[in-house]
Write a protein that holds these residues in place. Structure first.
Motif, PDB file in Angstrom:
ATOM      1  N   GLU A 194       3.520   3.087   2.343  1.00  0.00           N
ATOM      2  CA  GLU A 194       4.703   3.745   1.799  1.00  0.00           C
ATOM      3  C   GLU A 194       4.305   5.100   1.232  1.00  0.00           C
ATOM      4  O   GLU A 194       3.147   5.310   0.848  1.00  0.00           O
ATOM      5  N   LYS A 195       5.256   6.002   1.148  1.00  0.00           N
ATOM      6  CA  LYS A 195       5.017   7.304   0.526  1.00  0.00           C
ATOM      7  C   LYS A 195       5.892   7.386  -0.730  1.00  0.00           C
ATOM      8  O   LYS A 195       7.100   7.199  -0.640  1.00  0.00           O
ATOM      9  N   VAL A 196       5.258   7.615  -1.878  1.00  0.00           N
ATOM     10  CA  VAL A 196       5.973   7.652  -3.153  1.00  0.00           C
ATOM     11  C   VAL A 196       6.010   9.088  -3.637  1.00  0.00           C
ATOM     12  O   VAL A 196       4.967   9.710  -3.844  1.00  0.00           O
ATOM     13  N   SER A 200       0.863  -1.195   0.000  1.00  0.00           N
ATOM     14  CA  SER A 200       0.000   0.000   0.000  1.00  0.00           C
ATOM     15  C   SER A 200       0.889   1.231   0.000  1.00  0.00           C
ATOM     16  O   SER A 200       1.973   1.231   0.574  1.00  0.00           O
ATOM     17  N   TRP A 201       0.409   2.265  -0.691  1.00  0.00           N
ATOM     18  CA  TRP A 201       1.214   3.475  -0.794  1.00  0.00           C
ATOM     19  C   TRP A 201       0.320   4.678  -1.051  1.00  0.00           C
ATOM     20  O   TRP A 201      -0.821   4.560  -1.474  1.00  0.00           O
ATOM     21  N   SER A 252      -2.203  -2.858  -3.644  1.00  0.00           N
ATOM     22  CA  SER A 252      -2.165  -3.943  -4.619  1.00  0.00           C
ATOM     23  C   SER A 252      -1.604  -5.176  -3.921  1.00  0.00           C
ATOM     24  O   SER A 252      -0.952  -5.080  -2.881  1.00  0.00           O
ATOM     25  N   GLY A 253      -1.882  -6.325  -4.510  1.00  0.00           N
ATOM     26  CA  GLY A 253      -1.394  -7.537  -3.892  1.00  0.00           C
ATOM     27  C   GLY A 253      -1.567  -8.752  -4.772  1.00  0.00           C
ATOM     28  O   GLY A 253      -2.162  -8.693  -5.850  1.00  0.00           O
ATOM     29  N   GLU A 254      -1.030  -9.833  -4.283  1.00  0.00           N
ATOM     30  CA  GLU A 254      -1.120 -11.122  -4.962  1.00  0.00           C
ATOM     31  C   GLU A 254      -1.421 -12.159  -3.886  1.00  0.00           C
ATOM     32  O   GLU A 254      -0.727 -12.230  -2.870  1.00  0.00           O
ATOM     33  N   LEU A 306      -7.335   6.268  -4.462  1.00  0.00           N
ATOM     34  CA  LEU A 306      -8.465   6.944  -3.826  1.00  0.00           C
ATOM     35  C   LEU A 306      -7.985   8.228  -3.172  1.00  0.00           C
ATOM     36  O   LEU A 306      -6.889   8.266  -2.598  1.00  0.00           O
ATOM     37  N   SER A 307      -8.813   9.242  -3.220  1.00  0.00           N
ATOM     38  CA  SER A 307      -8.480  10.507  -2.562  1.00  0.00           C
ATOM     39  C   SER A 307      -8.265  10.261  -1.079  1.00  0.00           C
ATOM     40  O   SER A 307      -8.947   9.431  -0.474  1.00  0.00           O
TER      41      SER A 307
END
Length: 163
Positions: free
Chosen positions: A160-162, A52-53, A67-69, A125-126
């Motif tokens: 995480e922060k991108v 997640s980010w 996202s994931g698997e 998402l906002s």
């Protein structure tokens, strides 16, 4: 000469800290509180990847993404593997639901022993005021098995922060 004076001082400090520490005596027959356990899962899922980010790229609105698997495995006939629909992700923080997400899902493989799914948000998402980006979140994966709702919870996902 300095080492000779230093050792007794360190020893004295150690005794002071040890003597001042608190201890709880357990009486015989007294119940020991149980550790908080993970919630019982309704499905047999192996999380292969989860990420997640928050997109903080200049020139765009900050957005939350996940996202994931996963690999879903059959479990004693409690659900029909081939009939499962991945319907929703609830993102929770501090026990409160902050997002309801309809994920984009892609099937990566299936056999009688598992189904492998990739999932994600499309554009993100906002950000909402209830989300603290510095704390971890839980993701509750919600599935539909011919009208029966089944859940699987993934805990302590770092955001995480991108940039």
């Amino acid at each position: 000469m300095m080492n000779g004076k230093l050792f007794p001082v360190l020893l004295l400090i150690g005794f002071i800290f040890y003597g001042c520490s608190t201890t709880k005596i357990q009486k015989e027959g007294e119940n020991i509180p149980a550790k908080k356990s993970l919630p019982e899962q309704e499905m047999n899922i192996e999380v292969l990847k989860i990420y997640s980010w928050i997109n903080l790229m200049p020139g765009s609105e900050p957005r939350f993404n996940i996202s994931g698997e996963i690999k879903i495995k059959p479990e004693n006939g409690n659900y029909t593997l081939s009939d499962l629909l991945f319907t929703q992700i609830k993102i929770k923080q501090n026990g409160k639901t902050v997002y309801f997400i309809k994920p984009t899902v892609r099937e990566e493989g299936q056999s009688g022993e598992y189904r492998k799914l990739l999932f994600s948000t499309i554009k993100g998402l906002s950000l909402v005021p209830d989300l603290n980006p510095d704390k971890k979140v839980d993701a509750e994966l919600v599935f539909d098995d011919d009208g029966n709702e089944l859940k699987y919870i993934i805990q302590n996902i770092k955001i995480e922060k991108v940039y």
